[in-house]
Motif scaffolding. Structure first.
Motif, PDB file in Angstrom:
ATOM      1  N   GLY A 190      20.324  12.583  -5.705  1.00  0.00           N
ATOM      2  CA  GLY A 190      18.911  12.629  -5.303  1.00  0.00           C
ATOM      3  C   GLY A 190      18.364  11.238  -5.021  1.00  0.00           C
ATOM      4  O   GLY A 190      18.529  10.308  -5.829  1.00  0.00           O
ATOM      5  N   GLY A 191      17.706  11.077  -3.882  1.00  0.00           N
ATOM      6  CA  GLY A 191      17.172   9.772  -3.489  1.00  0.00           C
ATOM      7  C   GLY A 191      15.809   9.475  -4.109  1.00  0.00           C
ATOM      8  O   GLY A 191      15.170  10.345  -4.726  1.00  0.00           O
ATOM      9  N   ASP A 192      15.370   8.247  -3.901  1.00  0.00           N
ATOM     10  CA  ASP A 192      14.086   7.794  -4.456  1.00  0.00           C
ATOM     11  C   ASP A 192      12.936   8.201  -3.539  1.00  0.00           C
ATOM     12  O   ASP A 192      13.093   8.341  -2.323  1.00  0.00           O
ATOM     13  N   GLY A 193      11.765   8.349  -4.148  1.00  0.00           N
ATOM     14  CA  GLY A 193      10.567   8.615  -3.356  1.00  0.00           C
ATOM     15  C   GLY A 193      10.064   7.356  -2.669  1.00  0.00           C
ATOM     16  O   GLY A 193      10.341   6.229  -3.111  1.00  0.00           O
ATOM     17  N   GLY A 194       9.339   7.536  -1.587  1.00  0.00           N
ATOM     18  CA  GLY A 194       8.796   6.391  -0.855  1.00  0.00           C
ATOM     19  C   GLY A 194       7.531   5.847  -1.497  1.00  0.00           C
ATOM     20  O   GLY A 194       6.822   6.547  -2.240  1.00  0.00           O
ATOM     21  N   LYS A 195       7.211   4.598  -1.187  1.00  0.00           N
ATOM     22  CA  LYS A 195       6.020   3.943  -1.724  1.00  0.00           C
ATOM     23  C   LYS A 195       4.769   4.451  -1.006  1.00  0.00           C
ATOM     24  O   LYS A 195       4.774   4.676   0.202  1.00  0.00           O
ATOM     25  N   GLY A 196       3.683   4.622  -1.758  1.00  0.00           N
ATOM     26  CA  GLY A 196       2.407   5.001  -1.151  1.00  0.00           C
ATOM     27  C   GLY A 196       1.821   3.844  -0.368  1.00  0.00           C
ATOM     28  O   GLY A 196       2.093   2.665  -0.637  1.00  0.00           O
ATOM     29  N   GLY A 197       0.995   4.159   0.611  1.00  0.00           N
ATOM     30  CA  GLY A 197       0.396   3.123   1.446  1.00  0.00           C
ATOM     31  C   GLY A 197      -0.674   2.329   0.714  1.00  0.00           C
ATOM     32  O   GLY A 197      -1.400   2.862  -0.132  1.00  0.00           O
ATOM     33  N   ASP A 198      -0.778   1.037   1.041  1.00  0.00           N
ATOM     34  CA  ASP A 198      -1.842   0.182   0.509  1.00  0.00           C
ATOM     35  C   ASP A 198      -3.103   0.358   1.351  1.00  0.00           C
ATOM     36  O   ASP A 198      -3.048   0.797   2.502  1.00  0.00           O
ATOM     37  N   VAL A 199      -4.255  -0.006   0.774  1.00  0.00           N
ATOM     38  CA  VAL A 199      -5.491  -0.138   1.545  1.00  0.00           C
ATOM     39  C   VAL A 199      -5.751  -1.627   1.708  1.00  0.00           C
ATOM     40  O   VAL A 199      -5.920  -2.349   0.716  1.00  0.00           O
ATOM     41  N   ILE A 200      -5.755  -2.085   2.953  1.00  0.00           N
ATOM     42  CA  ILE A 200      -5.841  -3.509   3.257  1.00  0.00           C
ATOM     43  C   ILE A 200      -7.079  -3.789   4.114  1.00  0.00           C
ATOM     44  O   ILE A 200      -7.321  -3.085   5.102  1.00  0.00           O
ATOM     45  N   PHE A 201      -7.839  -4.809   3.721  1.00  0.00           N
ATOM     46  CA  PHE A 201      -8.967  -5.264   4.541  1.00  0.00           C
ATOM     47  C   PHE A 201      -8.499  -6.438   5.390  1.00  0.00           C
ATOM     48  O   PHE A 201      -7.828  -7.342   4.904  1.00  0.00           O
ATOM     49  N   ARG A 202      -8.878  -6.403   6.669  1.00  0.00           N
ATOM     50  CA  ARG A 202      -8.462  -7.451   7.605  1.00  0.00           C
ATOM     51  C   ARG A 202      -9.674  -7.914   8.407  1.00  0.00           C
ATOM     52  O   ARG A 202     -10.466  -7.094   8.870  1.00  0.00           O
ATOM     53  N   VAL A 203      -9.804  -9.228   8.567  1.00  0.00           N
ATOM     54  CA  VAL A 203     -10.933  -9.789   9.317  1.00  0.00           C
ATOM     55  C   VAL A 203     -10.655  -9.672  10.813  1.00  0.00           C
ATOM     56  O   VAL A 203      -9.635 -10.151  11.306  1.00  0.00           O
ATOM     57  N   SER A 204     -11.577  -9.024  11.507  1.00  0.00           N
ATOM     58  CA  SER A 204     -11.436  -8.819  12.949  1.00  0.00           C
ATOM     59  C   SER A 204     -12.457  -9.669  13.704  1.00  0.00           C
ATOM     60  O   SER A 204     -13.639  -9.675  13.354  1.00  0.00           O
ATOM     61  N   PRO A 205     -12.035 -10.371  14.757  1.00  0.00           N
ATOM     62  CA  PRO A 205     -12.988 -11.183  15.535  1.00  0.00           C
ATOM     63  C   PRO A 205     -13.919 -10.343  16.398  1.00  0.00           C
ATOM     64  O   PRO A 205     -14.926 -10.844  16.893  1.00  0.00           O
ATOM     65  N   SER A 206     -13.607  -9.062  16.574  1.00  0.00           N
ATOM     66  CA  SER A 206     -14.417  -8.217  17.457  1.00  0.00           C
ATOM     67  C   SER A 206     -15.589  -7.555  16.755  1.00  0.00           C
ATOM     68  O   SER A 206     -16.449  -6.964  17.402  1.00  0.00           O
ATOM     69  N   LEU A 207     -15.641  -7.624  15.423  1.00  0.00           N
ATOM     70  CA  LEU A 207     -16.717  -6.983  14.665  1.00  0.00           C
ATOM     71  C   LEU A 207     -17.774  -8.007  14.268  1.00  0.00           C
ATOM     72  O   LEU A 207     -17.446  -9.122  13.873  1.00  0.00           O
ATOM     73  N   LEU A 208     -19.023  -7.599  14.344  1.00  0.00           N
ATOM     74  CA  LEU A 208     -20.129  -8.474  13.975  1.00  0.00           C
ATOM     75  C   LEU A 208     -20.951  -7.927  12.820  1.00  0.00           C
ATOM     76  O   LEU A 208     -21.718  -8.656  12.202  1.00  0.00           O
TER      77      LEU A 208
END
Length: 340
Positions: A36-54
């Protein structure tokens, strides 16, 4: 009004996938071992600075962000797939506070384009039963469950990034000034509170350098307590290196012609003592409305009090070149001092 500088959201990272319980089953192999194989890792929640947002407008519309769960492990020693991360884009200058039962604390200060911060880490995937085979247990019929993801409540606060903050009482001509010295096109009219949101203007230098100035909505007495519009926007001058403090020539009557400067200074002290200590360039605007004799008396009153006050007309352009040169000089000196 689409300018939104605060939002409260919930983020949840993905759960790790469960490990698999499976055994090798092939022809001529009666008792295949665990695979039996291992389960996959859950996704992270990441904040990223975008130059297009004001602004934080988009985060007011969507209040919850969830990453996917990791995939469950499979037989034949196949591991489950890791989930993709959930990326939340925010504008430059965003502060992120984590909300807990004890209160809130600053978790991240996102000031650089492309900067990332992991708000919630995804759960680790569980191990499959192939990891639990021992000399006494040749056929383990159990596997690890995946670790749960994290869930957090966050308060996001936007503070504009500008070297120069233009402050003053309502109708002092701040929007006219920023439009005169930059390419910004704010709404301008001759009545208080025309400006309901901060305006950013970029002043281009001859050497290609840029100076970013923020026109902050007018402050009134009691702004630090939420009166008028001041309480919502005082925070936007907290990152500036220097302040350009405007006073309308129309407000210079009475026994104390410079009382408007003192009123706004008092609000800065009450809001943030460190902010009140920022270098200021003081200027009386709309001098085109004054007769020469009145202007002469104001200049003399400033000298008598030891005040360094510039007299300008943002509308007519009088005195603007000298004011901008002083803004460049002082900003460069403060930047050099910070670097040292």
């Amino acid at each position: 009004m689409r300018f939104v500088d605060e939002a409260v959201i919930t983020v949840k990272s993905g759960n790790g996938g469960r490990g698999c319980v499976a055994f090798r089953r092939e022809k001529f192999i009666a008792f295949g071992g665990p695979n039996g194989g291992d389960g996959g890792k859950g996704g992270d929640v990441i904040f990223r600075v975008s130059p297009s947002l004001l602004t934080l407008y988009d985060l007011r519309l969507k209040r919850r962000y969830e990453a996917r769960n990791g995939q469950m492990g499979l037989g034949s020693q196949c591991n489950g797939k890791n989930a993709e991360d959930q990326v939340v884009e925010v504008p430059q200058g965003t502060l992120i506070f984590e909300l807990t039962e004890e209160g809130e604390h600053l978790a991240a200060d996102l000031t650089d384009i492309g900067q990332e911060w992991v708000a919630a880490k995804g759960g680790r995937g569980g191990k499959g039963n192939m990891h639990f085979k021992t000399s006494t247990n040749r056929a383990p019929r159990f596997a690890q469950p995946g670790e749960p993801g994290e869930e957090k409540r966050l308060r996001l606060e936007l503070r504009l990034l500008a070297e120069v903050g233009i402050i003053g009482l309502p109708n002092a001509g701040k929007s006219t000034l920023i439009s005169a010295v930059s390419a910004a096109k704010p709404k301008i009219a001759n009545y208080p509170f025309t400006t309901l949101t901060p305006n950013l203007g970029v002043i281009q230098g001859e050497d290609g350098m840029q100076l970013v100035a923020a026109d902050i909505p007018g402050l009134i007495e009691g702004a630090h307590e939420g009166q008028g519009l001041g309480h919502d926007f005082l925070k936007h001058v907290s990152r500036t290196r220097l302040l350009v403090h405007l006073l309308s020539a129309e407000e210079t009557g009475g026994d104390d012609p410079f009382a408007g400067f003192s009123l706004v200074d008092d609000e800065l002290v009450r809001f943030d003592l460190e902010l009140a200590k920022r270098p200021q360039l003081r200027a009386v605007n709309k001098v085109d409305l004054l007769d020469p004799e009145r202007l002469k008396k104001l200049r003399q009153a400033a000298r008598d009090r030891g005040l360094e006050v510039r007299f300008i007309s943002a509308k007519e352009g009088a005195g603007l070149e000298e004011l901008v040169e002083e803004m460049w000089r002082l900003s460069a000196a403060l930047k050099k001092e910070e670097e040292q």
